[in-house]
Design a protein around this motif. Structure first.
Motif, short mmCIF file in Angstrom:
data_model
loop_
_atom_site.label_atom_id
_atom_site.label_comp_id
_atom_site.label_asym_id
_atom_site.label_seq_id
_atom_site.Cartn_x
_atom_site.Cartn_y
_atom_site.Cartn_z
N MET A 115 60.74 -15.24 28.54
CA MET A 115 61.21 -15.81 27.26
C MET A 115 61.17 -14.74 26.17
O MET A 115 60.29 -13.89 26.15
CB MET A 115 60.33 -16.99 26.86
CG MET A 115 60.45 -18.20 27.76
SD MET A 115 62.11 -18.90 27.79
CE MET A 115 61.99 -20.08 26.44
N PRO A 116 62.11 -14.79 25.21
CA PRO A 116 62.11 -13.82 24.11
C PRO A 116 60.94 -14.07 23.15
O PRO A 116 60.47 -15.21 23.02
CB PRO A 116 63.45 -14.08 23.41
CG PRO A 116 63.87 -15.43 23.82
CD PRO A 116 63.24 -15.74 25.15
N TRP A 117 60.47 -13.00 22.49
CA TRP A 117 59.26 -13.13 21.69
C TRP A 117 59.36 -14.11 20.52
O TRP A 117 58.36 -14.78 20.21
CB TRP A 117 58.72 -11.77 21.25
CG TRP A 117 59.48 -11.04 20.18
CD1 TRP A 117 60.40 -10.06 20.36
CD2 TRP A 117 59.38 -11.25 18.76
NE1 TRP A 117 60.89 -9.66 19.15
CE2 TRP A 117 60.29 -10.36 18.15
CE3 TRP A 117 58.62 -12.10 17.95
CZ2 TRP A 117 60.46 -10.30 16.76
CZ3 TRP A 117 58.80 -12.04 16.57
CH2 TRP A 117 59.71 -11.14 15.99
N THR A 119 60.68 -17.02 20.50
CA THR A 119 60.38 -18.35 21.07
C THR A 119 58.89 -18.47 21.38
O THR A 119 58.27 -19.51 21.13
CB THR A 119 61.19 -18.56 22.37
OG1 THR A 119 62.54 -18.18 22.13
CG2 THR A 119 61.12 -20.00 22.83
N SER A 167 61.31 -22.90 29.57
CA SER A 167 60.75 -21.73 30.26
C SER A 167 61.04 -21.77 31.76
O SER A 167 61.32 -20.74 32.37
CB SER A 167 59.25 -21.63 30.03
OG SER A 167 58.99 -21.39 28.67
N ASN A 170 64.52 -20.65 32.35
CA ASN A 170 64.62 -19.21 32.10
C ASN A 170 64.05 -18.42 33.27
O ASN A 170 64.65 -17.44 33.74
CB ASN A 170 63.86 -18.88 30.82
CG ASN A 170 64.46 -17.72 30.07
OD1 ASN A 170 65.57 -17.82 29.57
ND2 ASN A 170 63.74 -16.62 30.03
N GLY A 246 61.37 -7.07 31.13
CA GLY A 246 61.46 -6.34 29.87
C GLY A 246 60.10 -5.99 29.31
O GLY A 246 59.95 -5.80 28.10
#
Ligand code: RET
Length: 247
Positions: A115-117, A119, A167, A170, A246
């Motif tokens: 998940m992107p930071w 969020t 999540s 994702n 990432g």
């Protein structure tokens, strides 16, 4: 004596808290030991998870020592309001533990799901609302405590939605290994976290069970939610390259 509570843990409760403290400490050293097998870049989940159990170990040391609580009035004298009622010990130190460790557990999960930071930060903010409303509710002696409890439960519903829906989807998009690691750890977390408000309801909330039973209820939940969860998470990451996420 204002510092003492009428309803408090016994020696057995204290022994149990120290036992959980020892297990948490041991788990921390194992997680750090396992990290040495990986290059420094790949140790993020070991460090986060070790921090979680070490913080819990200190909280359990505090409770085993019968510290980190405040007496809250749970029964009143009907005839004379000036007469001292009955006080239960409420361990506020739990909430200091949870304020630090539940965001770290959410980071463990949501970073695994890629998940992107922003969020992650948002869900952590909601988690903090849950913990703080739980603490305030625990310290309030009137029935308003259940209002705070309701806010906390609403926050938990939102967190669970993020885990089981956003999540999970994702994580699955990142492939089989990541999808499975998230499925195991996310499911365990969801089942366990839903039991915490039930424990709160019969302990800090309703004063239905004794502090020794509270120690066992929260203690087992914490052992499953921290060291067992952590072992499953680190094991789940054995074939995952953090670079893929990432990280
Ligand atoms: C409270 C009371 C207010 C309503 C809700 C609660 C939930 C607490 C949770 C705690 C999780 C703790 C963990 C600790 C580490 O092991 C604050 C009890 C919903 C979900 C996982």
């Amino acid at each position: 004596n204002g510092a003492l509570a009428d309803i408090a843990i016994t020696t057995r409760g204290s022994d149990w808290y120290f036992t959980v403290c020892a297990v948490m400490t041991l788990a921390g050293f194992i997680f750090i030991g396992l990290s040495f097998r990986k290059p420094r870049r790949d140790r993020l989940f070991h460090y986060i998870t070790a921090a979680v159990v070490f913080v819990a170990a200190i909280a359990y040391f505090t409770m085993g020592s019968n510290l980190g609580f405040t007496p809250i009035q749970v029964e009143f004298s009907r005839s004379d309001p000036k007469v001292r009622g009955t006080f239960r010990e409420i361990f506020y130190v739990r909430y200091i533990d949870w304020f630090i460790t539940t965001p770290l557990l959410l980071m463990d999960l949501m970073l695994t799901a890629g998940m992107p930071w922003p969020t992650i930060l948002w869900v952590v903010m909601v988690d903090w609302i849950m913990i703080v409303t739980g603490l305030v509710g625990a310290l309030v002696q009137s029935r308003y405590k259940w209002g705070f409890f309701t806010f906390g439960c609403a926050a938990l519903v939102y967190i669970v939605y993020h885990l089981v829906w956003e999540s999970r989807r994702n994580a699955n998009a990142y492939g089989r290994d990541i999808g499975r690691a998230f499925l195991f750890c996310g499911s365990l977390t969801t089942m366990l976290w839903i039991l915490y408000p039930i424990a709160w309801g019969v302990c800090e909330g309703g004063n239905v069970v004794a502090p020794d039973s509270e120690a066992v209820f929260y203690g087992i939940l914490d052992l499953l939610a921290k060291p067992v969860f952590g072992a499953l998470l680190i094991w789940g990451h054995r074939n995952i390259d953090p670079g893929m996420l990432g990280l």
